[in-house]
Scaffold this motif. Structure first.
Motif, PDB file in Angstrom:
ATOM      1  N   LEU A 121      23.212  -6.441  -0.076  1.00  0.00           N
ATOM      2  CA  LEU A 121      22.240  -7.365  -0.838  1.00  0.00           C
ATOM      3  C   LEU A 121      21.712  -8.151   0.600  1.00  0.00           C
ATOM      4  N   PRO A 122      20.561  -7.118   1.274  1.00  0.00           N
ATOM      5  CA  PRO A 122      19.573  -8.101   2.607  1.00  0.00           C
ATOM      6  C   PRO A 122      18.358  -9.046   1.706  1.00  0.00           C
ATOM      7  N   GLU A 123      17.940  -9.499   3.308  1.00  0.00           N
ATOM      8  CA  GLU A 123      16.523 -10.034   2.346  1.00  0.00           C
ATOM      9  C   GLU A 123      15.465  -9.126   2.639  1.00  0.00           C
ATOM     10  N   GLN A 124      14.245  -9.488   2.636  1.00  0.00           N
ATOM     11  CA  GLN A 124      12.926  -8.546   2.363  1.00  0.00           C
ATOM     12  C   GLN A 124      12.978  -8.403   3.779  1.00  0.00           C
ATOM     13  N   LEU A 125      12.224  -6.868   3.282  1.00  0.00           N
ATOM     14  CA  LEU A 125      11.889  -5.860   4.569  1.00  0.00           C
ATOM     15  C   LEU A 125      10.332  -6.206   4.300  1.00  0.00           C
ATOM     16  N   ILE A 126       9.691  -7.349   5.449  1.00  0.00           N
ATOM     17  CA  ILE A 126       7.511  -7.151   5.062  1.00  0.00           C
ATOM     18  C   ILE A 126       7.460  -6.457   6.851  1.00  0.00           C
ATOM     19  N   THR A 158       1.604 -12.852   4.797  1.00  0.00           N
ATOM     20  CA  THR A 158       0.288 -13.877   4.621  1.00  0.00           C
ATOM     21  C   THR A 158      -1.515 -14.082   5.390  1.00  0.00           C
ATOM     22  N   GLY A 159      -1.862 -13.158   4.794  1.00  0.00           N
ATOM     23  CA  GLY A 159      -2.848 -13.853   5.932  1.00  0.00           C
ATOM     24  C   GLY A 159      -2.811 -12.576   6.745  1.00  0.00           C
ATOM     25  N   ASP A 160      -2.145 -10.993   6.761  1.00  0.00           N
ATOM     26  CA  ASP A 160      -2.717  -9.495   6.855  1.00  0.00           C
ATOM     27  C   ASP A 160      -3.567  -9.078   6.233  1.00  0.00           C
ATOM     28  N   ARG A 204       1.024  -7.059  -3.928  1.00  0.00           N
ATOM     29  CA  ARG A 204       2.392  -6.742  -2.778  1.00  0.00           C
ATOM     30  C   ARG A 204       3.734  -7.174  -2.101  1.00  0.00           C
ATOM     31  N   ALA A 205       4.075  -6.600  -3.552  1.00  0.00           N
ATOM     32  CA  ALA A 205       6.271  -7.228  -3.490  1.00  0.00           C
ATOM     33  C   ALA A 205       6.268  -6.258  -3.845  1.00  0.00           C
TER      34      ALA A 205
END
Lengths: 270, 243
Positions: A121-126, A158-160, A204-205
């Protein structure tokens, strides 16, 4: 130590970091789970954290950031027969462009032996602007073992102005049978229509939750929608897949958490 | 006795018969081929209801996305079946590439209907064997590949047929669903045609790797909105198309 560090990337040598994190879990003989192997490397550091109920729990702790273009990161987790292993990450992973212009690779190999239980259960990959990342997750689950696997991707910070390019593959094998094989390619240079009404539709997610349980053979969960852009679907075997799309990471996490809580109701997590 | 003469000059005798049969492919790819495909929208009905597809431009984006995901996977499965890969292994590979049970059921229903029509059209022992092995129907692309073999066509024909079907179905359904001018829908198909050709070729390359590398060599490109939308659509009480 032959793995070249990031400092070499600019010198045109085989560029990028090669790093592997390994964790192996086995019953400790007293009703708990031991971690006979727990080794990190470079940007992949591993730390054991507290857990109850016979579980062992470890976190990937980002030590350098990345992956950057040209990096090759690998996580290998193995739950031996009867072990209960929960593995997560302390923070989101942010893919960024490297100096070499090469793609980065992130491979995750999960193995659950008979009677074992493994939770990844890893955190997000951005996927930051300009990055190019190929993620491949392979889970091999013995008949009778249990697995919870979550992966979430956010296209762009955010902002990309534009996300990076992401190729994300997921394969689940239960026993000898491949129950899920899928690959999603998105971002600049991906095949046409990736952001269109058949594939991501501007979201986007995205996130996936894969749950394998032997009891699903007799009583498979029923397919159902989870809001407007998410569905829980039983695979052709003892596993279910939740796919969720959202405006942002929070929306996707809420859906996946809700689905897992519902599936977990008669179960106990780490 | 007098030889009849005519102003009509038939020209030199015909050259060698073309090596590759073509007309059988046209019969198979014809939208009027009675295999039930006309009753399916390929996900466009749900996408129209959700207002993701509203006009020719969004239909084209839908078609491109479907072509490069479900279309590529179907084309590679069909090509592999046409090249003689074990249909049982291919059918499992299709299941693994179709997480939505609604789409798996649709694929099997379409496979069953195609097989019924094909056995009447191009009788062949391999089609009979396929019918006995899959009483509830095999995934449509697997059947399509077998039908292509029975019709004397090859793997590239199977791949192109499947790739084309992945966009032609949605385009014609959109005409009914959106009241789109048929010329606009056909323009979408023409615009996407070069990508259909590339997808067909990519599918054949993947299928050719299967004898050595197994079905893991087949593409697995996924389209989350098609999967999620298919589950939504399956729950509608009233709908124009079956999928």
């Amino acid at each position: 130590m032959t793995a070249p560090g990031t400092a070499e990337a600019g010198r045109g040598a085989p560029s990028g970091v090669r790093a592997t994190a390994r964790v192996t879990a086995a019953p400790d003989g007293r009703g708990g789970t031991a971690l006979p192997v727990l080794t990190g490397e470079g940007p992949l550091a591993l730390r054991r954290v507290r857990a109850d109920g016979g579980w062992a729990r470890a976190l990937l702790v980002g030590a350098m950031g990345g992956p950057l273009g040209g990096d090759r990161l690998t996580v290998r987790a193995h739950a031996r027969p009867g072990a209960r292993l929960g593995l997560g990450s302390a923070a989101a992973t942010l893919a960024l462009p490297g100096q070499s212009g090469e793609a980065a690779r992130y491979d995750v190999r999960l193995t659950a032996d008979a009677g074992a239980e493994l939770r990844w259960l890893p955190e997000q990959l951005i996927v930051g602007a300009g990055s190019d990342l190929a993620v491949a997750t392979r889970a091999d689950v013995a008949p009778g073992a249990r697995l919870v696997l979550r992966e979430e991707q956010v296209l762009g910070r955010t902002g990309d102005a534009a996300p990076g390019r992401l190729t994300s593959g997921l394969r689940l094998r239960v026993g000898e049978q491949v129950l899920l094989e899928q690959e999603l390619t998105c971002g600049p240079g991906a095949p046409g229509g990736w952001d269109g009404p058949a594939v991501l539709g501007g979201h986007r997610a995205l996130g996936q939750l894969l749950v394998v349980r032997p009891e699903f053979t007799a009583t498979p969960p029923v397919a159902r929608l989870l809001g407007d852009h998410a569905a829980l679907t039983p695979l052709a075997g003892p596993a279910v897949l939740v796919q969720a799309l959202g405006r942002d990471a929070l929306e996707v996490r809420r859906v996946l958490d809700g689905a897992l809580a519902e599936l977990d109701a008669p179960d106990t997590g780490p | 006795m007098a030889a009849t003469t005519s102003a009509y000059d038939p020209g030199p005798p015909p050259g060698p018969v073309p090596a590759a049969p073509r007309a059988a492919l046209l019969v198979l790819a014809d939208g009027r081929f009675p295999a039930g495909g006309h009753a399916h929208s390929g996900g466009v009905e749900e996408a129209v209801a959700a207002r993701r597809v509203v006009d020719g431009a969004t239909l084209e984006a839908f078609c491109r996305g479907r072509l490069h995901t479900a279309g590529l996977v179907a084309a590679a499965l069909a090509a592999a079946a046409a090249l003689g890969t074990d249909p049982v292994a291919l059918d499992r590979a299709a299941d693994a590439r179709t997480p939505s049970p609604a789409l798996r059921a649709t694929a099997r229903r379409l496979g069953r209907q195609l097989l019924r029509t094909a056995r009447a059209t191009w009788p062949h022992p391999e089609l009979d064997a396929l019918a006995s092995a899959f009483p509830r129907g095999a995934h449509q692309p697997v059947v399509l590949g077998a039908v292509v073999r029975a019709a004397g066509l090859d793997g590239a024909d199977a791949a192109h047929c499947a790739a084309y079907e992945s966009v032609s179905g949605p385009a014609s359904a959109a005409v009914r669903l959106l009241g789109l001018d048929p010329c606009d829908a056909t323009r979408v198909l023409a615009a996407v045609a070069p990508a259909v050709d590339r997808t067909g070729a990519e599918a054949v390359r993947a299928a050719l790797r299967v004898p050595e590398s197994g079905t893991g060599a087949l593409p697995a490109a996924s389209a989350p909105l098609l999967e999620i939308g298919a589950e939504a659509h399956a729950g509608w009480p009233v709908r124009l198309f079956a999928s």
